[in-house]
Design a protein around this motif. Structure first.
Motif, PDB file in Angstrom:
ATOM      1  N   PRO A   3     -73.354 -20.664 -17.854  1.00 43.43           N
ATOM      2  CA  PRO A   3     -73.003 -21.945 -18.484  1.00 43.43           C
ATOM      3  C   PRO A   3     -72.633 -22.968 -17.420  1.00 43.43           C
ATOM      4  CG  PRO A   3     -71.223 -20.357 -18.744  1.00 43.43           C
ATOM      5  CD  PRO A   3     -72.388 -19.588 -18.172  1.00 43.43           C
ATOM      6  N   LYS A   4     -72.885 -24.234 -17.701  1.00 42.83           N
ATOM      7  CA  LYS A   4     -72.548 -25.282 -16.732  1.00 42.83           C
ATOM      8  C   LYS A   4     -71.039 -25.434 -16.548  1.00 42.83           C
ATOM      9  CE  LYS A   4     -76.597 -28.255 -16.543  1.00 42.83           C
ATOM     10  NZ  LYS A   4     -77.090 -29.645 -16.595  1.00 42.83           N
ATOM     11  N   PHE A   5     -70.281 -25.070 -17.576  1.00 40.57           N
ATOM     12  CA  PHE A   5     -68.834 -25.009 -17.410  1.00 40.57           C
ATOM     13  C   PHE A   5     -68.286 -23.971 -18.371  1.00 40.57           C
ATOM     14  CE2 PHE A   5     -68.918 -27.709 -21.125  1.00 40.57           C
ATOM     15  CZ  PHE A   5     -67.681 -27.578 -21.748  1.00 40.57           C
ATOM     16  N   LEU A   6     -67.127 -23.410 -18.014  1.00 46.51           N
ATOM     17  CA  LEU A   6     -66.476 -22.424 -18.866  1.00 46.51           C
ATOM     18  C   LEU A   6     -65.527 -23.166 -19.797  1.00 46.51           C
ATOM     19  CD1 LEU A   6     -65.783 -19.534 -16.334  1.00 46.51           C
ATOM     20  CD2 LEU A   6     -67.771 -19.925 -17.794  1.00 46.51           C
ATOM     21  N   ALA A   7     -65.928 -23.278 -21.041  1.00 46.74           N
ATOM     22  CA  ALA A   7     -65.245 -24.150 -21.982  1.00 46.74           C
ATOM     23  C   ALA A   7     -63.784 -23.767 -22.192  1.00 46.74           C
ATOM     24  CB  ALA A   7     -65.992 -24.139 -23.319  1.00 46.74           C
ATOM     25  N   GLN A   8     -63.514 -22.482 -22.363  1.00 47.92           N
ATOM     26  CA  GLN A   8     -62.144 -22.065 -22.648  1.00 47.92           C
ATOM     27  C   GLN A   8     -61.227 -22.281 -21.447  1.00 47.92           C
ATOM     28  OE1 GLN A   8     -62.078 -18.870 -26.053  1.00 47.92           O
ATOM     29  NE2 GLN A   8     -63.225 -18.039 -24.340  1.00 47.92           N
ATOM     30  N   THR A   9     -61.766 -22.105 -20.249  1.00 46.71           N
ATOM     31  CA  THR A   9     -60.976 -22.355 -19.044  1.00 46.71           C
ATOM     32  C   THR A   9     -60.637 -23.838 -18.925  1.00 46.71           C
ATOM     33  OG1 THR A   9     -62.000 -20.488 -17.906  1.00 46.71           O
ATOM     34  CG2 THR A   9     -60.935 -22.149 -16.527  1.00 46.71           C
ATOM     35  N   ALA A  10     -61.622 -24.697 -19.202  1.00 49.62           N
ATOM     36  CA  ALA A  10     -61.379 -26.144 -19.140  1.00 49.62           C
ATOM     37  C   ALA A  10     -60.318 -26.563 -20.144  1.00 49.62           C
ATOM     38  CB  ALA A  10     -62.681 -26.904 -19.402  1.00 49.62           C
ATOM     39  N   ALA A  55     -55.511 -26.196 -25.201  1.00 44.50           N
ATOM     40  CA  ALA A  55     -55.373 -24.952 -25.951  1.00 44.50           C
ATOM     41  C   ALA A  55     -55.019 -23.855 -24.951  1.00 44.50           C
ATOM     42  CB  ALA A  55     -56.668 -24.612 -26.684  1.00 44.50           C
ATOM     43  N   TYR A  56     -54.394 -22.796 -25.439  1.00 47.23           N
ATOM     44  CA  TYR A  56     -54.035 -21.687 -24.546  1.00 47.23           C
ATOM     45  C   TYR A  56     -55.122 -20.619 -24.617  1.00 47.23           C
ATOM     46  CZ  TYR A  56     -51.271 -18.451 -21.825  1.00 47.23           C
ATOM     47  OH  TYR A  56     -50.829 -17.624 -20.809  1.00 47.23           O
ATOM     48  N   TYR A  57     -55.624 -20.252 -23.458  1.00 44.26           N
ATOM     49  CA  TYR A  57     -56.691 -19.257 -23.362  1.00 44.26           C
ATOM     50  C   TYR A  57     -56.053 -17.878 -23.183  1.00 44.26           C
ATOM     51  CZ  TYR A  57     -61.017 -17.040 -21.619  1.00 44.26           C
ATOM     52  OH  TYR A  57     -62.111 -16.227 -21.444  1.00 44.26           O
ATOM     53  N   GLU A 114     -58.742   0.340 -24.558  1.00 42.10           N
ATOM     54  CA  GLU A 114     -59.249   1.291 -23.570  1.00 42.10           C
ATOM     55  C   GLU A 114     -60.443   0.717 -22.811  1.00 42.10           C
ATOM     56  OE1 GLU A 114     -59.861   4.942 -25.685  1.00 42.10           O
ATOM     57  OE2 GLU A 114     -57.708   5.334 -25.864  1.00 42.10           O
ATOM     58  N   LYS A 115     -61.645   1.301 -22.951  1.00 41.08           N
ATOM     59  CA  LYS A 115     -62.791   0.867 -22.146  1.00 41.08           C
ATOM     60  C   LYS A 115     -63.661  -0.183 -22.832  1.00 41.08           C
ATOM     61  CE  LYS A 115     -63.163   5.198 -19.554  1.00 41.08           C
ATOM     62  NZ  LYS A 115     -64.050   6.334 -19.165  1.00 41.08           N
ATOM     63  N   LYS A 116     -63.264  -0.626 -24.019  1.00 42.65           N
ATOM     64  CA  LYS A 116     -64.045  -1.637 -24.720  1.00 42.65           C
ATOM     65  C   LYS A 116     -63.984  -2.972 -23.997  1.00 42.65           C
ATOM     66  CE  LYS A 116     -63.467   0.273 -29.381  1.00 42.65           C
ATOM     67  NZ  LYS A 116     -62.937  -0.002 -30.744  1.00 42.65           N
ATOM     68  N   LYS A 117     -65.093  -3.714 -24.044  1.00 44.70           N
ATOM     69  CA  LYS A 117     -65.120  -5.044 -23.456  1.00 44.70           C
ATOM     70  C   LYS A 117     -64.511  -6.023 -24.450  1.00 44.70           C
ATOM     71  CE  LYS A 117     -68.071  -8.209 -20.891  1.00 44.70           C
ATOM     72  NZ  LYS A 117     -69.421  -8.458 -20.323  1.00 44.70           N
ATOM     73  N   ILE A 118     -63.452  -6.697 -24.028  1.00 43.75           N
ATOM     74  CA  ILE A 118     -62.728  -7.598 -24.916  1.00 43.75           C
ATOM     75  C   ILE A 118     -62.794  -9.017 -24.352  1.00 43.75           C
ATOM     76  CG2 ILE A 118     -60.487  -8.142 -25.956  1.00 43.75           C
ATOM     77  CD1 ILE A 118     -61.761  -5.575 -27.001  1.00 43.75           C
ATOM     78  N   TYR A 119     -63.199  -9.962 -25.189  1.00 45.37           N
ATOM     79  CA  TYR A 119     -63.297 -11.354 -24.771  1.00 45.37           C
ATOM     80  C   TYR A 119     -62.013 -12.106 -25.127  1.00 45.37           C
ATOM     81  CZ  TYR A 119     -68.262 -10.420 -24.162  1.00 45.37           C
ATOM     82  OH  TYR A 119     -69.465  -9.907 -23.736  1.00 45.37           O
ATOM     83  N   GLY A 120     -61.707 -13.129 -24.315  1.00 40.33           N
ATOM     84  CA  GLY A 120     -60.537 -13.942 -24.573  1.00 40.33           C
ATOM     85  C   GLY A 120     -60.778 -14.928 -25.705  1.00 40.33           C
ATOM     86  N   VAL A 121     -59.716 -15.583 -26.141  1.00 40.77           N
ATOM     87  CA  VAL A 121     -59.824 -16.551 -27.225  1.00 40.77           C
ATOM     88  C   VAL A 121     -58.841 -17.688 -26.986  1.00 40.77           C
ATOM     89  CG1 VAL A 121     -58.139 -15.317 -28.666  1.00 40.77           C
ATOM     90  CG2 VAL A 121     -59.807 -16.841 -29.738  1.00 40.77           C
TER      91      VAL A 121
END
Length: 219
Positions: free
Chosen positions: A117-124, A131-133, A145-152
């Motif tokens: 992506p051209k920018f990371l929206a949640q980081t911006a 908003a709090y990421y 455990e070993k599951k891939k978990i994305y932030g929100v």
């Protein structure tokens, strides 16, 4: 995260909010350096650290205030996603309000040739204080455990009922006055300001050091 200070930033923010607020959008200011400082170089925005930027959010009211009127007016011209076209239309019109300034727009759906992506929206949104990421590292007792978990991202007023739509960047506005947002005891000297504003490869000459010193003494 401290907010940028200074007359220019305030005037730009006021004009943006006046144009986009009635349409159900929010704008939040940040410095590109804040964003780049917490990301790997491959995700950096290609602007100087002091460049003024705004992250643009759509709130729940955008649907009625911007999207439905846009669809009713531009129905025959909609050939892809109506929301993307609506956002593009309104952010592009914002540029007209700054005829004397260069304004770059990056949309949330844009990607680089590398497919990043051209920018990371949640980081911006996070560095702008919009908003709090929340990320996995924020969870004290990790149950996945070993599951891939994305932030929100969570908005202080709307929770998860909002979207990050794009960035507005003002490359000509590189204002360091945010450094004086509090009463400071000491500031950089003019010489020190010039040093840090100089590309790293040229800094040794400013200090009277040779290239041999650069290679042999410093690591």
């Amino acid at each position: 995260m401290p907010r940028a200070a200074g007359g220019m930033e305030g005037r730009v923010a006021e004009r943006l909010r006046g144009a986009l607020g009635p349409l159900g959008f929010e704008v939040h200011a940040f410095k590109v350096g804040w964003y780049n400082a917490i990301l790997q170089p491959g995700f950096h925005l290609p602007y100087s650290d002091d460049t003024l930027a705004f992250v643009v959010l759509s709130t729940p009211s955008m649907f009625d205030k911007a999207l439905k009127p846009f669809v009713n007016k531009e129905r025959l011209k909609i050939i892809r996603d109506p929301v993307d076209q609506c956002v593009s239309h309104h952010l592009s019109r914002v540029k007209e309000k700054f005829p004397d300034q260069k304004v770059d727009v990056i949309f949330d759906y844009e990607i680089l040739p590398s497919r990043k992506p051209k920018f990371l929206a949640q980081t911006a949104a996070h560095v702008a204080g919009a908003a709090y990421y929340y990320q996995r590292k924020d969870v004290k007792l990790d149950p996945w455990e070993k599951k891939k978990i994305y932030g929100v991202c969570i908005h202080p007023k709307y929770g998860g009922w909002f979207a990050i739509r794009g960035l507005l960047l003002f490359p000509d506005i590189q204002d360091g006055r945010y450094r004086d947002i509090i009463e400071v005891k000491e500031r950089y000297s003019e010489e020190q300001k010039a040093y840090f504003a100089t590309p790293p490869a040229e800094r040794f000459q400013l200090l009277g050091l040779t290239q041999e010193a650069q290679r042999g003494t410093f690591h």
